[in-house]
Design a protein around this motif. Structure first.
Motif, PDB file in Angstrom:
ATOM      1  N   HIS A  63      -5.078  -2.382  -1.371  1.00  0.00           N
ATOM      2  CA  HIS A  63      -5.206  -1.260  -2.289  1.00  0.00           C
ATOM      3  C   HIS A  63      -6.391  -1.459  -3.218  1.00  0.00           C
ATOM      4  O   HIS A  63      -6.905  -2.565  -3.346  1.00  0.00           O
ATOM      5  N   ASN A  64      -6.786  -0.372  -3.844  1.00  0.00           N
ATOM      6  CA  ASN A  64      -7.844  -0.378  -4.848  1.00  0.00           C
ATOM      7  C   ASN A  64      -7.548   0.678  -5.885  1.00  0.00           C
ATOM      8  O   ASN A  64      -6.922   1.698  -5.581  1.00  0.00           O
ATOM      9  N   ARG A  65      -8.054   0.451  -7.080  1.00  0.00           N
ATOM     10  CA  ARG A  65      -8.164   1.542  -8.039  1.00  0.00           C
ATOM     11  C   ARG A  65      -9.265   2.447  -7.509  1.00  0.00           C
ATOM     12  O   ARG A  65     -10.206   1.979  -6.855  1.00  0.00           O
ATOM     13  N   HIS A  66      -9.187   3.715  -7.760  1.00  0.00           N
ATOM     14  CA  HIS A  66     -10.159   4.665  -7.218  1.00  0.00           C
ATOM     15  C   HIS A  66     -11.589   4.257  -7.550  1.00  0.00           C
ATOM     16  O   HIS A  66     -12.472   4.291  -6.689  1.00  0.00           O
ATOM     17  N   GLU A  67     -11.824   3.838  -8.783  1.00  0.00           N
ATOM     18  CA  GLU A  67     -13.184   3.484  -9.195  1.00  0.00           C
ATOM     19  C   GLU A  67     -13.701   2.215  -8.521  1.00  0.00           C
ATOM     20  O   GLU A  67     -14.899   1.960  -8.487  1.00  0.00           O
ATOM     21  N   ASP A  68     -12.803   1.427  -7.933  1.00  0.00           N
ATOM     22  CA  ASP A  68     -13.204   0.195  -7.259  1.00  0.00           C
ATOM     23  C   ASP A  68     -13.371   0.356  -5.752  1.00  0.00           C
ATOM     24  O   ASP A  68     -13.808  -0.579  -5.080  1.00  0.00           O
ATOM     25  N   GLY A  69     -13.016   1.503  -5.227  1.00  0.00           N
ATOM     26  CA  GLY A  69     -13.166   1.735  -3.793  1.00  0.00           C
ATOM     27  C   GLY A  69     -12.168   2.761  -3.293  1.00  0.00           C
ATOM     28  O   GLY A  69     -11.006   2.426  -3.053  1.00  0.00           O
ATOM     29  N   ALA A  70     -12.604   3.983  -3.152  1.00  0.00           N
ATOM     30  CA  ALA A  70     -11.717   5.087  -2.792  1.00  0.00           C
ATOM     31  C   ALA A  70     -11.374   5.123  -1.310  1.00  0.00           C
ATOM     32  O   ALA A  70     -10.648   6.007  -0.872  1.00  0.00           O
ATOM     33  N   ASP A  71     -11.869   4.160  -0.544  1.00  0.00           N
ATOM     34  CA  ASP A  71     -11.602   4.195   0.894  1.00  0.00           C
ATOM     35  C   ASP A  71     -10.576   3.148   1.334  1.00  0.00           C
ATOM     36  O   ASP A  71     -10.362   2.938   2.517  1.00  0.00           O
ATOM     37  N   ALA A  72      -9.881   2.520   0.391  1.00  0.00           N
ATOM     38  CA  ALA A  72      -8.823   1.565   0.730  1.00  0.00           C
ATOM     39  C   ALA A  72      -7.633   2.316   1.337  1.00  0.00           C
ATOM     40  O   ALA A  72      -7.478   3.513   1.124  1.00  0.00           O
ATOM     41  N   PRO A  73      -6.775   1.626   2.088  1.00  0.00           N
ATOM     42  CA  PRO A  73      -5.588   2.287   2.648  1.00  0.00           C
ATOM     43  C   PRO A  73      -4.650   2.851   1.579  1.00  0.00           C
ATOM     44  O   PRO A  73      -4.022   3.881   1.780  1.00  0.00           O
ATOM     45  N   VAL A  74      -4.547   2.163   0.431  1.00  0.00           N
ATOM     46  CA  VAL A  74      -3.761   2.653  -0.697  1.00  0.00           C
ATOM     47  C   VAL A  74      -4.696   2.721  -1.898  1.00  0.00           C
ATOM     48  O   VAL A  74      -5.310   1.724  -2.264  1.00  0.00           O
ATOM     49  N   VAL A  75      -4.812   3.909  -2.478  1.00  0.00           N
ATOM     50  CA  VAL A  75      -5.714   4.126  -3.608  1.00  0.00           C
ATOM     51  C   VAL A  75      -4.894   4.603  -4.801  1.00  0.00           C
ATOM     52  O   VAL A  75      -3.993   5.429  -4.664  1.00  0.00           O
ATOM     53  N   ILE A  76      -5.222   4.057  -5.973  1.00  0.00           N
ATOM     54  CA  ILE A  76      -4.539   4.418  -7.217  1.00  0.00           C
ATOM     55  C   ILE A  76      -5.532   5.157  -8.105  1.00  0.00           C
ATOM     56  O   ILE A  76      -6.646   4.691  -8.316  1.00  0.00           O
ATOM     57  N   GLY A  77      -5.126   6.300  -8.624  1.00  0.00           N
ATOM     58  CA  GLY A  77      -5.982   7.066  -9.521  1.00  0.00           C
ATOM     59  C   GLY A  77      -5.168   8.041 -10.333  1.00  0.00           C
ATOM     60  O   GLY A  77      -3.937   8.052 -10.280  1.00  0.00           O
ATOM     61  N   VAL A  78      -5.872   8.892 -11.064  1.00  0.00           N
ATOM     62  CA  VAL A  78      -5.207   9.911 -11.866  1.00  0.00           C
ATOM     63  C   VAL A  78      -5.557  11.284 -11.315  1.00  0.00           C
ATOM     64  O   VAL A  78      -4.744  11.927 -10.676  1.00  0.00           O
ATOM     65  N   ASP A  79      -6.781  11.740 -11.545  1.00  0.00           N
ATOM     66  CA  ASP A  79      -7.181  13.065 -11.074  1.00  0.00           C
ATOM     67  C   ASP A  79      -8.353  13.037 -10.102  1.00  0.00           C
ATOM     68  O   ASP A  79      -8.922  14.068  -9.784  1.00  0.00           O
ATOM     69  N   GLN A  80      -8.714  11.850  -9.623  1.00  0.00           N
ATOM     70  CA  GLN A  80      -9.813  11.743  -8.677  1.00  0.00           C
ATOM     71  C   GLN A  80      -9.378  12.246  -7.297  1.00  0.00           C
ATOM     72  O   GLN A  80      -8.196  12.329  -6.991  1.00  0.00           O
ATOM     73  N   GLN A  81     -10.367  12.561  -6.480  1.00  0.00           N
ATOM     74  CA  GLN A  81     -10.092  12.954  -5.099  1.00  0.00           C
ATOM     75  C   GLN A  81     -10.109  11.708  -4.224  1.00  0.00           C
ATOM     76  O   GLN A  81     -11.072  10.956  -4.228  1.00  0.00           O
ATOM     77  N   PRO A  82      -9.047  11.481  -3.474  1.00  0.00           N
ATOM     78  CA  PRO A  82      -9.066  10.336  -2.557  1.00  0.00           C
ATOM     79  C   PRO A  82     -10.056  10.566  -1.429  1.00  0.00           C
ATOM     80  O   PRO A  82     -10.396  11.711  -1.099  1.00  0.00           O
ATOM     81  N   ALA A  83     -10.532   9.484  -0.850  1.00  0.00           N
ATOM     82  CA  ALA A  83     -11.496   9.585   0.248  1.00  0.00           C
ATOM     83  C   ALA A  83     -10.847  10.140   1.504  1.00  0.00           C
ATOM     84  O   ALA A  83     -11.487  10.789   2.310  1.00  0.00           O
TER      85      ALA A  83
END
Length: 139
Positions: A63-83
């Motif tokens: 996993h990644n936080r969105h700002e650290d890499g939006a292309d991980a299998p599990v992404v954590i964010g608030v209002d960002q668009q996942p890859a």
């Protein structure tokens, strides 16, 4: 149109919501789905990031936080668009996602805190008004 489910917890512990989010993310990832966990705020995202590293000592969920890499299998964010679209959205945010149709499945995790119950009941109504058929799952 995504499948929308409300997973209902029997208690009001906010940490339990995060733990269940991690468990569901791991299960979905192992099933081959990409996952976006939408936290309520940055504190939620930080807690989720830490919990994904530690909640199960015998396994790892990439996993990644969105700002650290939006292309991980599990992404954590608030209002960002996942890859990746067409996976699972776990929505812990007090607002409906702007674009639930990007996903094949949306899960809202509800506990017994009165304020959260009110928010999630409204989400349930709004999903229905938008033409979705939300389902309730008791945990």
């Amino acid at each position: 149109m995504p499948r929308v489910e409300f997973y209902v917890l029997p208690d009001s512990d906010p940490r339990q919501r995060l733990k269940v989010a991690c468990q569901l993310a791991g299960k979905a990832w192992r099933a081959g789905l990409t996952v976006f966990i939408r936290g309520a705020d940055e504190a939620d995202c930080e807690a989720l990031d830490n919990l994904l590293w530690s909640y199960r000592s015998a396994s790892f969920i990439p996993h990644n936080r969105h700002e650290d890499g939006a292309d991980a299998p599990v992404v954590i964010g608030v209002d960002q668009q996942p890859a990746h679209a067409q996976g699972l959205l776990i929505n812990l945010h007090p607002d409906l996602p702007a674009d639930p149709e990007r996903y094949s499945r949306v899960i809202e995790i509800v506990n017994q805190a009165p304020e959260l119950l009110t928010i999630c009941r409204e989400h349930f109504r709004q999903y229905r008004q938008r033409g979705y058929a939300p389902q309730r799952v008791e945990l």
